[in-house]
Structures are given as structure tokens and as C-alpha cells.
Scaffold this motif. Structure first.
Motif, PDB file in Angstrom:
ATOM      1  N   LEU A 359       0.816  -1.212   0.000  1.00 44.86           N
ATOM      2  CA  LEU A 359       0.000   0.000   0.000  1.00 44.86           C
ATOM      3  C   LEU A 359       0.852   1.265   0.000  1.00 44.86           C
ATOM      4  CD1 LEU A 359      -2.854  -0.941   2.513  1.00 44.86           C
ATOM      5  CD2 LEU A 359      -3.043  -0.672   0.037  1.00 44.86           C
ATOM      6  N   LYS A 360       1.999   1.223   0.639  1.00 43.89           N
ATOM      7  CA  LYS A 360       2.868   2.406   0.681  1.00 43.89           C
ATOM      8  C   LYS A 360       3.318   2.784  -0.727  1.00 43.89           C
ATOM      9  CE  LYS A 360       5.468   2.818   4.255  1.00 43.89           C
ATOM     10  NZ  LYS A 360       4.939   4.050   4.898  1.00 43.89           N
ATOM     11  N   SER A 361       3.681   1.786  -1.537  1.00 43.07           N
ATOM     12  CA  SER A 361       4.066   2.060  -2.927  1.00 43.07           C
ATOM     13  C   SER A 361       2.877   2.502  -3.765  1.00 43.07           C
ATOM     14  CB  SER A 361       4.704   0.815  -3.553  1.00 43.07           C
ATOM     15  OG  SER A 361       5.972   0.568  -3.028  1.00 43.07           O
ATOM     16  N   CYS A 362       1.749   1.830  -3.570  1.00 45.35           N
ATOM     17  CA  CYS A 362       0.563   2.107  -4.387  1.00 45.35           C
ATOM     18  C   CYS A 362      -0.089   3.447  -4.033  1.00 45.35           C
ATOM     19  CB  CYS A 362      -0.467   0.998  -4.211  1.00 45.35           C
ATOM     20  SG  CYS A 362       0.059  -0.605  -4.838  1.00 45.35           S
ATOM     21  N   SER A 363       0.233   4.013  -2.884  1.00 41.13           N
ATOM     22  CA  SER A 363      -0.461   5.205  -2.400  1.00 41.13           C
ATOM     23  C   SER A 363      -0.424   6.366  -3.391  1.00 41.13           C
ATOM     24  CB  SER A 363       0.128   5.654  -1.058  1.00 41.13           C
ATOM     25  OG  SER A 363       1.506   5.976  -1.199  1.00 41.13           O
ATOM     26  N   PHE A 364       0.686   6.512  -4.126  1.00 40.07           N
ATOM     27  CA  PHE A 364       0.814   7.624  -5.067  1.00 40.07           C
ATOM     28  C   PHE A 364      -0.183   7.509  -6.230  1.00 40.07           C
ATOM     29  CE2 PHE A 364       4.851   7.272  -2.884  1.00 40.07           C
ATOM     30  CZ  PHE A 364       5.129   8.592  -2.558  1.00 40.07           C
ATOM     31  N   GLU A 365      -0.674   6.287  -6.461  1.00 40.71           N
ATOM     32  CA  GLU A 365      -1.653   6.081  -7.527  1.00 40.71           C
ATOM     33  C   GLU A 365      -2.913   6.901  -7.289  1.00 40.71           C
ATOM     34  OE1 GLU A 365      -4.169   2.380  -9.559  1.00 40.71           O
ATOM     35  OE2 GLU A 365      -3.572   2.291  -7.447  1.00 40.71           O
ATOM     36  N   ASN A 414      10.445  -7.296  -2.702  1.00 43.02           N
ATOM     37  CA  ASN A 414       9.302  -7.425  -1.804  1.00 43.02           C
ATOM     38  C   ASN A 414       8.161  -6.596  -2.381  1.00 43.02           C
ATOM     39  OD1 ASN A 414       9.761  -4.681  -1.107  1.00 43.02           O
ATOM     40  ND2 ASN A 414      11.140  -5.309   0.552  1.00 43.02           N
ATOM     41  N   LEU A 415       7.032  -6.573  -1.690  1.00 43.60           N
ATOM     42  CA  LEU A 415       5.859  -5.885  -2.229  1.00 43.60           C
ATOM     43  C   LEU A 415       6.030  -4.368  -2.277  1.00 43.60           C
ATOM     44  CD1 LEU A 415       2.803  -7.892  -0.851  1.00 43.60           C
ATOM     45  CD2 LEU A 415       3.978  -8.083  -3.036  1.00 43.60           C
ATOM     46  N   LEU A 416       6.919  -3.817  -1.467  1.00 39.82           N
ATOM     47  CA  LEU A 416       7.193  -2.386  -1.533  1.00 39.82           C
ATOM     48  C   LEU A 416       7.811  -2.029  -2.888  1.00 39.82           C
ATOM     49  CD1 LEU A 416       7.337   0.386  -0.078  1.00 39.82           C
ATOM     50  CD2 LEU A 416       9.656  -0.255   0.636  1.00 39.82           C
ATOM     51  N   ILE A 417       8.722  -2.869  -3.351  1.00 40.58           N
ATOM     52  CA  ILE A 417       9.385  -2.638  -4.644  1.00 40.58           C
ATOM     53  C   ILE A 417       8.432  -2.934  -5.794  1.00 40.58           C
ATOM     54  CG2 ILE A 417      11.263  -3.413  -6.143  1.00 40.58           C
ATOM     55  CD1 ILE A 417      12.889  -4.002  -3.604  1.00 40.58           C
TER      56      ILE A 417
END
Length: 449
Positions: A359-365, A414-417
Motif C-alpha cells: 500500500l505504501k508504494s501504491c499510495s501515489f496512484e 518485496n511488495l514495496l518494490i
């Protein structure tokens, strides 16, 4: 009817009034899968979460075909009403009934017969495979009700009425939630119980909508549907011509989710459950832009029918401002509180931590989607559904899927990347939409489907 305010007077107030019931309907529709996942997660196993998450995505891939074509009906009906052509509106509704009945039966047969093959194609973890197959087959058996509900809702939205569809889905969602706790929590039927609850809820929603439309005078159709309307062939062709690109766009987006889920399923059941939770959350967190996408499609369509492009464009900018403000708040929530959001669906600390990274990576979406969805709704209302399909194909197959696969194969990933692929594809989509929007504003001719 509510459509008169679409064509004259202020823009923001009628647009928001129309969008709010849509938003509430989307909340309730999201609760279908969300409550299924939450109840199964609380009373079942991690494998059960994976089964409902993956099975739900397979069903979504089938459902978006119907919802995409329904958007075509909404746009065509809105333009016919805006142009004051009730006979044309009747032809469109008759064509929808014929077309959707055939499609629903075909999808049911395919999914029931090939549920196992679809699950294997999704690389469902072995421990979750039997439950995934069961979930798909039970839900597929109720496809005719899912189709019928969307058909009725699309007709009302084309008339400028978003409140009645909200009432239909409210009843269905209430039944679904109650039956989820009965079948899954009380009788321990796991994924089978969640699927059965969904089917019964959809059937109840459809039958209520028929009774409601027949016996509520103010909600009856503003035209008479005659037997001769079903003999018109042009309406089916127009629905397919306008709605198929929308359906194909929604379908390929869903297929991209399936492919990405398949890629991440290979990383294990924890990654599979984490991505499934993140996708369920997206439906809730993107409610505002999704609502304005549907609202703009109807609002713009009626103004195109009335040859008032300037008003349609002003409505677009109003929607973007509201949508982006909400998107910024969602960005902060997903970036800072991903662990809290994940804990709504599961108590497993490993799944919560993994979901938080994604979710941290996807948040910018959510900052970009707030604009993208409004643009897509505007393009749909203008009848430019082929571009909507094209930009979706380019975004998914040139950016999102290749980048997700590449990042998933990096050492120590990992899922962050891996999640970086999500906002990068949204940025690419935004650039395409801005370019086409500028091009569209230079055109003087109104294109009617």
C-alpha cells in the motif's frame, strides 16, 4: 426524473447530487467482496482469504464485461433523453435486454465449466485451489442476476436517476452481509458460504428492482417499451459499438490485475493474500473518482445530446477539483496507515506487514487516479470510448504488467518494490489522457455514437 438539472443552471450541485448516490452504491458494492473477504478472514484461514481474493477477481473479470456495456447503454440513453427522442430510448432498452441475456448465459456456462482451469491459470496456491474453484462456480451460477441488476441500474442512470440503483444495492448488500455471518460465521461454510450469500443477495436485488419499477409511478420509464422495439436491430449494434470499447477497457484492466495476481501468487500465499486485500481496499479508497467517472459519463452524454459541449467541459473541471482533494487524503491514509487498513481484513501479522508495504508504494496512484477517472468519464460521455480502450491497453501492456514482472524477479524483492509499478502506470495513463483531452478541445464537431 432528475435529468433536467443536467442541461441547465448550476453544474456543481446537480453533479454532486448525482455522484453521491453513485458513491454510496459503490461503497455497498465494494462491501460484497469486502465483507466476504473480511468474514472469511476472521473465521477462516489464510488459504481461504487467498481463495476469495483470487476467485473474486475472476468474477470481476466477467462482471466488467456487463458493466462496460451497461455504461454504453447509459450514454446512449442519456443522449436520447437529452435530444428528446423517447422512441430511440425504447429501442436502446430493448436491445440491451436481448444482448445482455445472451451474454449472461454464455458467461455462466464458461465459468462453471472452466473454473478449475481459470484457477490453475491464476497460479492459485495449492492449499487454496479447491476453495477457489468452489467460489467461482457458485458465483457464476448467479451471473444472470448480476447482469439483470446492472441492466436496470444502467437504465436509471441514463435517465439521470442515481438514487434508485442505490436503493437496489442497499437491499442486496444488507442481505449479503447478514448471510455472510450466517453461512460463514455460524455454519462455517467458508468460501462456499460467502459465494452463496452473494448470489442470493443479487437475486433479491433484481426482483425488488422489478417490483419497484412496476409499482412506483414516479420511477417508471419515461417511454413505453413495446414488442416492436425488440425487433429493432440497430440498437444492439449501437450498444456494442459504444459499450464494447468500455467493456474491453474495463476487462483488460481486470485481466491485468489477474496477471499481476498470478505473478505475485508465485511468491506464496502471504503475498497472494496481501495483494488481494490491497485490491479490495482500492475499490473503497477510489470511490470518489469512480463515482465521478460514472456521473460525468451521464452528465456529459446528456449535454452532448443537447449539443452543449461547453457545459460538459465545465462539469469535467468541477469533478477534477473535488476528486483530487479527496485523492490527496486517500494518499495520506494509504501511505501512513497501511497496517491499520490491512488489519480490517486479517489478524495475521505477516499478511498485515506485507500489505502495508504494498500500500505504501501504491499510495501515489490515488493522486493520479483522481484525475484519470474523471477524464475517462468525460471521454465516455463524449462517445470517445475507442480512445478509452486504447489508452488502457497501452498502459497495462506497455507499463504495468512488464514492470510488475521485472520488479518481482529482482533479487531480494518485496511488495514495496513491486508496488512501484502501480503509480508508474497511472502516470503514463495520465499523460496519454492529457494529450487526447487537448486534442479533443480543438475539435468543433460533436461526435454522436
Amino acid at each position: 426524473m432528475e435529468n433536467n438539472t443536467f442541461l441547465e443552471g448550476k453544474i456543481a450541485a446537480p453533479l454532486i447530487r448525482f455522484a453521491i448516490p453513485l458513491m454510496m452504491s459503490l461503497v455497498l458494492q465494494a462491501l460484497y467482496g469486502g465483507v466476504d473477504l473480511m468474514v472469511v478472514g476472521k473465521f477462516g484461514t489464510t488459504a481461504s482469504i487467498s481463495a476469495v481474493a483470487t476467485g473474486g477477481q475472476v468474477m470481476q473479470a466477467a462482471t466488467v464485461i456487463i458493466t462496460g456495456l451497461t455504461m454504453g447503454v447509459t450514454v446512449l440513453l442519456g443522449q436520447a433523453i437529452g435530444a428528446k427522442k423517447p422512441e430511440e430510448a425504447a429501442h436502446i432498452v430493448a436491445g440491451q435486454i436481448k444482448l445482455f441475456t445472451c451474454i449472461a448465459l454464455l458467461i455462466t456456462v464458461v465459468l462453471v465449466c472452466f473454473a478449475k482451469q481459470a484457477s490453475l491459470l491464476m497460479r492459485v496456491p495449492e492449499e487454496a485451489l479447491p476453495e477457489t474453484i468452489t467460489y467461482i462456480r457458485i458465483c457464476a451460477s448467479g451471473m444472470i442476476f448480476i447482469t439483470a441488476y446492472n441492466s436496470v441500474s444502467g437504465i436509471f442512470r441514463g435517465m439521470g436517476n442515481s438514487r434508485s440503483p442505490f436503493l437496489f444495492v442497499l437491499i442486496a448488500c444488507t442481505i449479503n452481509i447478514i448471510l455472510d455471518f450466517v453461512f460463514v460465521g455460524l455454519f462455517h461454510m467458508s468460501t462456499a458460504g460467502a459465494a452463496l450469500a452473494t448470489v442470493i443477495a443479487q437475486a433479491s436485488s433484481f426482483f425488488f428492482s422489478i417490483v419497484y419499477m412496476k409499482y412506483t409511478k414516479k420511477r417508471r420509464l419515461p417511454f413505453r417499451l413495446k414488442l416492436s422495439d425488440f425487433k429493432q436491430k440497430g440498437a444492439v449494434r449501437r450498444i456494442i459499438s459504444l459499450g464494447l470499447p468500455i467493456a474491453a477497457q474495463d476487462f483488460q484492466v481486470t485481466v491485468s490485475f489477474l496477471i499481476i495476481t498470478s505473478i505475485l501468487n508465485s511468491l506464496g500465499v502471504v503475498a497472494s493474500a496481501s495483494v488481494g486485500i490491497a485490491e479490495k481496499l482500492f475499490v473503497f479508497l477510489a470511490l470518489v473518482p469512480m463515482s465521478f467517472m460514472s456521473a460525468l459519463s451521464a452528465f456529459v452524454a446528456q449535454n452532448v445530446g443537447a449539443n452543449n459541449i461547453s457545459r460538459a467541459t465545465k462539469a469535467f473541471f468541477v469533478a477534477v477539483r473535488i476528486s483530487f482533494c479527496c485523492g490527496f487524503m486517500v494518499f495520506l491514509l494509504t501511505f501512513l496507515q497501511g497496517d491499520f487498513l490491512a488489519s480490517i481484513f486479517t489478524n495475521d501479522p505477516e499478511v498485515i506487514a506485507s500489505t502495508q508495504l504494498y500500500l505504501k508504494s501504491c499510495s501515489f496512484e490515488y493522486l493520479l487516479t483522481a484525475i484519470n477517472f474523471c477524464m475517462l468519464g468525460y471521454f465516455n460521455g463524449r462517445g470517445r470510448t475507442k480512445f478509452v480502450l486504447l489508452q488502457g491497453v497501452l498502459t497495462v501492456f506497455l507499463v504495468r504488467i512488464p514492470l510488475s514482472y521485472f520488479l518481482s524477479r529482482l533479487p531480494g524483492t518485496n511488495l514495496l518494490i513491486i508496488g512501484i509499478a502501480v503509480p508508474m502506470s497511472a502516470l503514463f495513463e495520465l499523460l496519454l489522457c492529457i494529450g487526447f483531452f487537448i486534442k479533443l478541445q480543438k475539435e468543433k464537431k460533436v461526435v454522436m455514437p
